[in-house]
Design a protein around this motif. Structure first.
Motif, PDB file in Angstrom:
ATOM      1  N   PRO A 126       0.842  -1.200   0.000  1.00  0.00           N
ATOM      2  CA  PRO A 126       0.000   0.000   0.000  1.00  0.00           C
ATOM      3  C   PRO A 126       0.875   1.248   0.000  1.00  0.00           C
ATOM      4  CG  PRO A 126      -0.626  -1.501   1.776  1.00  0.00           C
ATOM      5  CD  PRO A 126       0.686  -1.984   1.233  1.00  0.00           C
ATOM      6  N   ALA A 127       0.375   2.309  -0.614  1.00  0.00           N
ATOM      7  CA  ALA A 127       1.108   3.571  -0.629  1.00  0.00           C
ATOM      8  C   ALA A 127       0.350   4.609   0.170  1.00  0.00           C
ATOM      9  CB  ALA A 127       1.297   4.047  -2.060  1.00  0.00           C
ATOM     10  N   LEU A 128       1.096   5.491   0.827  1.00  0.00           N
ATOM     11  CA  LEU A 128       0.485   6.616   1.530  1.00  0.00           C
ATOM     12  C   LEU A 128       0.940   7.888   0.843  1.00  0.00           C
ATOM     13  CD1 LEU A 128      -1.069   7.794   4.056  1.00  0.00           C
ATOM     14  CD2 LEU A 128       1.159   7.944   5.165  1.00  0.00           C
ATOM     15  N   LEU A 154      -7.805  -1.000  -8.313  1.00  0.00           N
ATOM     16  CA  LEU A 154      -7.265   0.085  -7.489  1.00  0.00           C
ATOM     17  C   LEU A 154      -8.285   0.556  -6.463  1.00  0.00           C
ATOM     18  CD1 LEU A 154      -5.117   2.431  -7.023  1.00  0.00           C
ATOM     19  CD2 LEU A 154      -6.373   3.704  -8.773  1.00  0.00           C
ATOM     20  N   ILE A 155      -7.802   0.784  -5.240  1.00  0.00           N
ATOM     21  CA  ILE A 155      -8.634   1.435  -4.214  1.00  0.00           C
ATOM     22  C   ILE A 155      -7.916   2.705  -3.776  1.00  0.00           C
ATOM     23  CG2 ILE A 155      -9.757   1.219  -1.967  1.00  0.00           C
ATOM     24  CD1 ILE A 155      -9.634  -1.818  -2.292  1.00  0.00           C
ATOM     25  N   ILE A 156      -8.658   3.803  -3.752  1.00  0.00           N
ATOM     26  CA  ILE A 156      -8.128   5.071  -3.283  1.00  0.00           C
ATOM     27  C   ILE A 156      -8.873   5.414  -2.001  1.00  0.00           C
ATOM     28  CG2 ILE A 156      -7.987   7.552  -3.787  1.00  0.00           C
ATOM     29  CD1 ILE A 156      -8.262   6.589  -6.851  1.00  0.00           C
ATOM     30  N   VAL A 157      -8.158   5.730  -0.936  1.00  0.00           N
ATOM     31  CA  VAL A 157      -8.810   6.161   0.300  1.00  0.00           C
ATOM     32  C   VAL A 157      -8.359   7.586   0.576  1.00  0.00           C
ATOM     33  CG1 VAL A 157      -9.234   5.668   2.735  1.00  0.00           C
ATOM     34  CG2 VAL A 157      -8.741   3.788   1.167  1.00  0.00           C
ATOM     35  N   ASP A 158      -9.214   8.536   0.217  1.00  0.00           N
ATOM     36  CA  ASP A 158      -8.855   9.943   0.383  1.00  0.00           C
ATOM     37  C   ASP A 158      -9.158  10.373   1.816  1.00  0.00           C
ATOM     38  OD1 ASP A 158      -7.934  12.395  -0.310  1.00  0.00           O
ATOM     39  OD2 ASP A 158      -9.764  13.057  -1.312  1.00  0.00           O
ATOM     40  N   GLU A 159      -8.415  11.338   2.317  1.00  0.00           N
ATOM     41  CA  GLU A 159      -8.569  11.826   3.703  1.00  0.00           C
ATOM     42  C   GLU A 159      -8.589  10.648   4.668  1.00  0.00           C
ATOM     43  OE1 GLU A 159      -8.255  14.873   3.816  1.00  0.00           O
ATOM     44  OE2 GLU A 159      -9.228  15.812   2.112  1.00  0.00           O
ATOM     45  N   GLU A 160      -7.557   9.828   4.550  1.00  0.00           N
ATOM     46  CA  GLU A 160      -7.552   8.569   5.276  1.00  0.00           C
ATOM     47  C   GLU A 160      -7.574   8.745   6.794  1.00  0.00           C
ATOM     48  OE1 GLU A 160      -4.796   6.843   7.011  1.00  0.00           O
ATOM     49  OE2 GLU A 160      -3.726   8.729   7.156  1.00  0.00           O
ATOM     50  N   HIS A 161      -7.195   9.927   7.297  1.00  0.00           N
ATOM     51  CA  HIS A 161      -7.147  10.166   8.742  1.00  0.00           C
ATOM     52  C   HIS A 161      -8.533  10.409   9.329  1.00  0.00           C
ATOM     53  CE1 HIS A 161      -7.717  14.075   6.988  1.00  0.00           C
ATOM     54  NE2 HIS A 161      -8.257  14.425   8.129  1.00  0.00           N
ATOM     55  N   ASN A 194     -13.501   0.283  10.475  1.00  0.00           N
ATOM     56  CA  ASN A 194     -12.920   1.499   9.929  1.00  0.00           C
ATOM     57  C   ASN A 194     -12.747   1.284   8.424  1.00  0.00           C
ATOM     58  OD1 ASN A 194     -11.020   3.442   8.961  1.00  0.00           O
ATOM     59  ND2 ASN A 194     -10.493   3.876  11.088  1.00  0.00           N
ATOM     60  N   GLY A 195     -13.385   2.142   7.653  1.00  0.00           N
ATOM     61  CA  GLY A 195     -13.381   1.996   6.197  1.00  0.00           C
ATOM     62  C   GLY A 195     -11.983   1.967   5.613  1.00  0.00           C
ATOM     63  N   ARG A 196     -11.072   2.733   6.219  1.00  0.00           N
ATOM     64  CA  ARG A 196      -9.704   2.749   5.696  1.00  0.00           C
ATOM     65  C   ARG A 196      -9.035   1.388   5.871  1.00  0.00           C
ATOM     66  NH1 ARG A 196      -6.385   5.959   9.485  1.00  0.00           N
ATOM     67  NH2 ARG A 196      -6.725   4.110  10.743  1.00  0.00           N
ATOM     68  N   ASP A 197      -9.103   0.844   7.077  1.00  0.00           N
ATOM     69  CA  ASP A 197      -8.414  -0.414   7.324  1.00  0.00           C
ATOM     70  C   ASP A 197      -9.099  -1.571   6.613  1.00  0.00           C
ATOM     71  OD1 ASP A 197      -6.658   1.037   8.911  1.00  0.00           O
ATOM     72  OD2 ASP A 197      -8.004   0.888  10.624  1.00  0.00           O
ATOM     73  N   THR A 198     -10.415  -1.483   6.494  1.00  0.00           N
ATOM     74  CA  THR A 198     -11.142  -2.517   5.770  1.00  0.00           C
ATOM     75  C   THR A 198     -10.797  -2.449   4.286  1.00  0.00           C
ATOM     76  OG1 THR A 198     -12.878  -2.234   7.398  1.00  0.00           O
ATOM     77  CG2 THR A 198     -13.427  -3.554   5.489  1.00  0.00           C
ATOM     78  N   ALA A 199     -10.513  -1.245   3.792  1.00  0.00           N
ATOM     79  CA  ALA A 199     -10.112  -1.101   2.392  1.00  0.00           C
ATOM     80  C   ALA A 199      -8.794  -1.834   2.140  1.00  0.00           C
ATOM     81  CB  ALA A 199      -9.975   0.371   2.022  1.00  0.00           C
ATOM     82  N   VAL A 200      -7.893  -1.774   3.120  1.00  0.00           N
ATOM     83  CA  VAL A 200      -6.623  -2.491   2.976  1.00  0.00           C
ATOM     84  C   VAL A 200      -6.893  -4.002   2.916  1.00  0.00           C
ATOM     85  CG1 VAL A 200      -4.363  -2.941   4.026  1.00  0.00           C
ATOM     86  CG2 VAL A 200      -5.324  -0.636   4.094  1.00  0.00           C
ATOM     87  N   VAL A 238      -4.011   3.056  -2.480  1.00  0.00           N
ATOM     88  CA  VAL A 238      -3.314   4.263  -2.057  1.00  0.00           C
ATOM     89  C   VAL A 238      -4.176   5.009  -1.040  1.00  0.00           C
ATOM     90  CG1 VAL A 238      -4.131   5.536  -4.108  1.00  0.00           C
ATOM     91  CG2 VAL A 238      -2.219   6.437  -2.800  1.00  0.00           C
ATOM     92  N   LEU A 239      -3.559   5.354   0.105  1.00  0.00           N
ATOM     93  CA  LEU A 239      -4.226   6.161   1.108  1.00  0.00           C
ATOM     94  C   LEU A 239      -3.652   7.564   0.980  1.00  0.00           C
ATOM     95  CD1 LEU A 239      -3.626   3.848   4.227  1.00  0.00           C
ATOM     96  CD2 LEU A 239      -5.387   3.597   2.480  1.00  0.00           C
ATOM     97  N   GLY A 240      -4.482   8.563   1.159  1.00  0.00           N
ATOM     98  CA  GLY A 240      -3.946   9.914   1.014  1.00  0.00           C
ATOM     99  C   GLY A 240      -4.511  10.872   2.028  1.00  0.00           C
TER     100      GLY A 240
END
Ligand code: ADP
Ligand code: ZN
Length: 741
Positions: free
Chosen positions: A223-225, A320-327, A341-347, A358-360
């Motif tokens: 994964p990329a941040l 591809l999955i993009i997670v914008d405003e991951e915080h 948590n949508g971010r961690d579930t996305a991973v 990619v998380l951003g």
């Protein structure tokens, strides 16, 4: 036709720790066409008429449910004549894919809930009638759409038969073509005839570097941040990545914390992806969401822009999955289970599909930064804004010192008033952020000091005024919604009641008095009750038809207003005072996000912070631009064994009786404490709001070591809690929250 009995296990939309077993005999009607389609190719686990993932109607504990077939051909654990047959196979409901079921299982395991609860989050209409109704509605919708398409085609043919070179007719043709494309875009059976998105996006040098770093991470399956200040062009990079993915014949999931007010992004993506873009969020009607789900199931080359629940769509061929405003904490679901948590579930989802992620964020979470430091994620950074504007300058105003110098006018310091006046004189716009909605967050009797609380919650009542209020307004509970008229008199001693502090409503009143000629608007969850009003407020402000916008958290993120010159936060201390190890991190993120709203283009903006604690480290982090991962925030987490160094699990006990809440939580604590455990226990303690909607709340907190035993430990905790629940007949009182926010 008599047939053999086959035993299947079924996932029911309930909190069940096991999957009940049912039997299936071939004489249940099963039309042959159900065997076509891509699923039919999966030969293993396939039996005569029921396959894994099929939706079936069954009876459980006297009620009918629609469940999902998990295992087919199992050996029953109990005497076969005690096993009920299924009622029917629900052919009009699409089967649940292998990937979806895998995700359900992983989410259930990680967030310590039942698979059934996850299945319910994915397919919310658990009641039979609703699902059926929706299925019917979809069919009608589809018919309507087909009819519209054929009408449009006729119209187009007629128009083209006229004089297509004429301007007006050309416009009409273009409009009809666009509508036609939208309607038939990504529809199953229509083939995918949509034009490919244009990926010739010219990136700046800095963007190109970040882009390549992300691709490099993808190449390694990592994964990329993407950490980039607001306006640095993250969205542009996401768009380019998404284009490439679709051109390579795969699908994209683009996640955002909220969509409601951020239409801006939707429009930007619409321009690039046209009919390939679909949106998905809880503000949409159930029928529309089901419709999107159906399209996702079969479409090729789609991009879904959605909030956390879009993770449970029937995705396939994800690239591809993009997670914008991951915080953002809106990614976390509080209640009901799964508290994911949508971010961690996305991973997790990316792992299942073997796709890139990619998380951003401009202000990444400490968790994600830590994952970069430990080599789990790769970080790519964008340090400058695309248009080279500087970050807004920060001015911290000490309200206690100002008050002593007679430098305060109500909620405003004289200095801030001057800044606002100057900005308005230069025809710039101003945004004011106050974390509390209402007129006054609480009221108090000036005679006896009494502060009224909600009869159902341990929360002070807030004073709300309404435009046409003849009386004094209403007292409202922000926890449960209870409200009562405000008489202005103390119910204890009859003394006079006064508001304590100023919420957004009062700020609005003060602003109107201080700047009578300014055009003022307010945006908070009270005004947002009307989506039309909110949209209109945002539109007016972006068009420059409003000068000053006042709001809660809502105004701090997502917007891009070119003429915004001054942003100010009033009583910033309310962000810090929360008893929560994440409070400072969240405050720093929120303030940085808010700062990013301002001065995005040509000139430097100003960010004013009014606070009574000007020396707080959070402001230093902001003012000095220190990396949050290099501050004491992270080392303190290590020192006190908090995430990301440990995993926190909260066990919450709710009971109408305070005594029983205490008794049961102490009992459960004792059970969890017994023996040497690889976790630290705290509690049972009362959370900040320890009574809500007539329930008393106690919390037991566990800090688990992150090691290879973690999964096993969690399983044991879950078993202990479940055993306790059934032994004490205490079901429905205990909630487990993994990674609470
Ligand atoms: P972020 O998502 O990091 O806040 P954006 O992607 O919204 O930043 O970019 C900020 C502004 O810069 C936008 O107006 C965007 O159109 C512009 N921009 C960014 N990258 C490019 C690019 N490569 N080419 C043209 N404009 C760009
Ligand atoms: Zn209440």
């Amino acid at each position: 036709m008599a047939a053999d009995r086959i035993y299947i296990s079924v996932i029911l939309p309930l909190r069940l720790e096991w999957e009940p077993c049912y039997s299936y005999t071939g004489d249940i009607p099963c039309p042959p066409e159900s065997m076509t389609g891509p699923e039919a190719e999966i030969k293993d686990n396939r039996t005569e008429g029921v396959r894994r993932g099929d939706r079936v109607r069954v009876q459980f504990a006297g009620k009918e449910y629609i469940g999902t077939v998990d295992q087919v051909g199992i050996l029953p654990q109990i005497s076969p004549d005690k096993i009920k047959g299924i009622i029917s196979v629900e052919r009009e409901l699409a089967p649940v894919s292998e990937e979806e079921r895998t995700l359900w299982k992983q989410v259930a395991e990680y967030y310590m809930c039942s698979i059934g609860e996850v299945s319910k989050a994915a397919y919310p209409a658990g009641k039979i009638s609703e699902e059926k109704k929706l299925a019917g509605m979809q069919q009608r919708e589809e018919e309507r759409r087909n009819k519209k398409i054929s009408l449009l085609r006729e119209k187009l043919a007629k128009l083209q038969g006229k004089r297509p070179q004429e301007g007006k007719i050309r416009e009409k043709i273009a409009a009809a073509e666009a509508e036609l494309q939208r309607l038939q875009g990504l529809m199953p059976g229509e083939g995918n005839t949509l034009p490919m998105p244009d990926d010739r996006i010219m990136l700046s040098q800095a963007q190109e570097k970040a882009f390549l770093k992300i691709k490099e991470a993808f190449g390694k399956g990592m994964p990329a941040l993407l950490k980039g200040v607001t306006g640095s062009g993250k969205t542009e990079i996401y768009t380019k990545l998404a284009c490439e993915c679709i051109r390579a014949g795969k699908n994209v999931l683009y996640m955002v914390p909220e969509i409601a007010l951020g239409r801006h992004l939707e429009m930007r993506l619409q321009e690039v992806f046209g009919a390939r873009l679909m949106t998905f969020h809880s503000g949409e009607s159930m029928a529309r969401r089901r419709d999107t789900a159906d399209r996702v199931r079969t479409a090729e080359g789609y991009i879904v822009l959605g909030t956390r629940s879009s993770i449970f769509l029937p995705h396939h061929n994800l690239g591809l999955i993009i997670v914008d405003e991951e915080h953002d904490s809106s990614y976390k679901q509080d209640s009901p289970a799964p508290r994911y948590n949508g971010r961690d579930t996305a991973v997790m989802l990316a792992g299942i599909h073997g796709c890139d992620i990619v998380l951003g964020s401009a202000t990444p979470s400490l968790e994600s930064l830590y994952n970069c430091m430990s080599g789990k994620y790769t970080i790519a950074e964008l340090k400058e804004r695309y248009h080279h504007a500087e970050d807004a300058e920060i001015e911290i105003i000490d309200t206690i010192a100002e008050r002593k110098k007679n430098g305060m006018r109500g909620s405003f310091s004289v200095r801030l008033i001057e800044h606002i006046r100057e900005t308005l004189d230069e025809e710039g716009q101003v945004m004011l952020f106050r974390a509390r909605r209402s007129f006054s967050p609480a009221v108090q009797c000036i005679e006896c000091g009494f502060i009224p609380k909600c009869p159902h919650c341990n929360v002070s009542l807030s004073l709300h005024k309404r435009k046409n209020d003849d009386g004094h307004g209403r007292l409202v509970c922000h926890s449960c919604g209870y409200s009562a008229p405000f008489t202005g008199q103390c119910q204890k001693c009859g003394g006079e009641m006064r508001g304590l502090g100023a919420g957004t409503q009062k700020i609005e009143e003060e602003v109107s008095a201080l700047f009578p000629s300014a055009r003022v608007a307010r945006l908070d969850s009270d005004t947002a009750q009307s989506p039309v009003y909110s949209k209109e407020t945002v539109r007016k402000f972006s068009k420059g038809e409003t000068d000053i916008l006042i709001g809660t958290q809502m105004v701090t993120k997502g917007f891009d207003f070119p003429n915004l010159r001054l942003v100010a936060v009033l009583q910033a201390d309310t962000l810090l005072g929360i008893e929560d190890f994440r409070a400072d991190e969240k405050a720093a993120q929120l303030l940085e996000q808010f700062r990013g709203r301002c001065g995005r283009r040509d000139r430097r903006g100003l960010f004013v912070i009014q606070t009574s604690a000007p020396d707080h480290p959070v402001y230093r982090i902001l003012a000095e631009g220190t990396k949050i991962e290099e501050t004491a925030l992270l080392s303190e987490r290590k020192l006190f064994s908090y995430p990301p160094y440990t995993r926190v699990i909260n066990i919450e006990i709710r009971d109408k009786s305070e005594q029983r809440a205490m008794l049961m939580s102490t009992k459960l604590y004792g059970i969890l404490e017994a023996g040497a455990q690889p976790y630290a226990l705290t509690g049972p303690f009362s959370p900040a709001v320890d009574k809500a909607a007539d329930n008393y709340i106690r919390v037991i907190r566990l800090n688990l070591r992150k090691d290879k035993n973690l999964v096993g430990t969690k399983r044991r905790i879950m078993t202990a809690v479940n055993d306790f629940e059934s032994k004490e007949k205490y079901a429905g009182h205990i909630a487990i929250d993994v990674d609470p926010i």
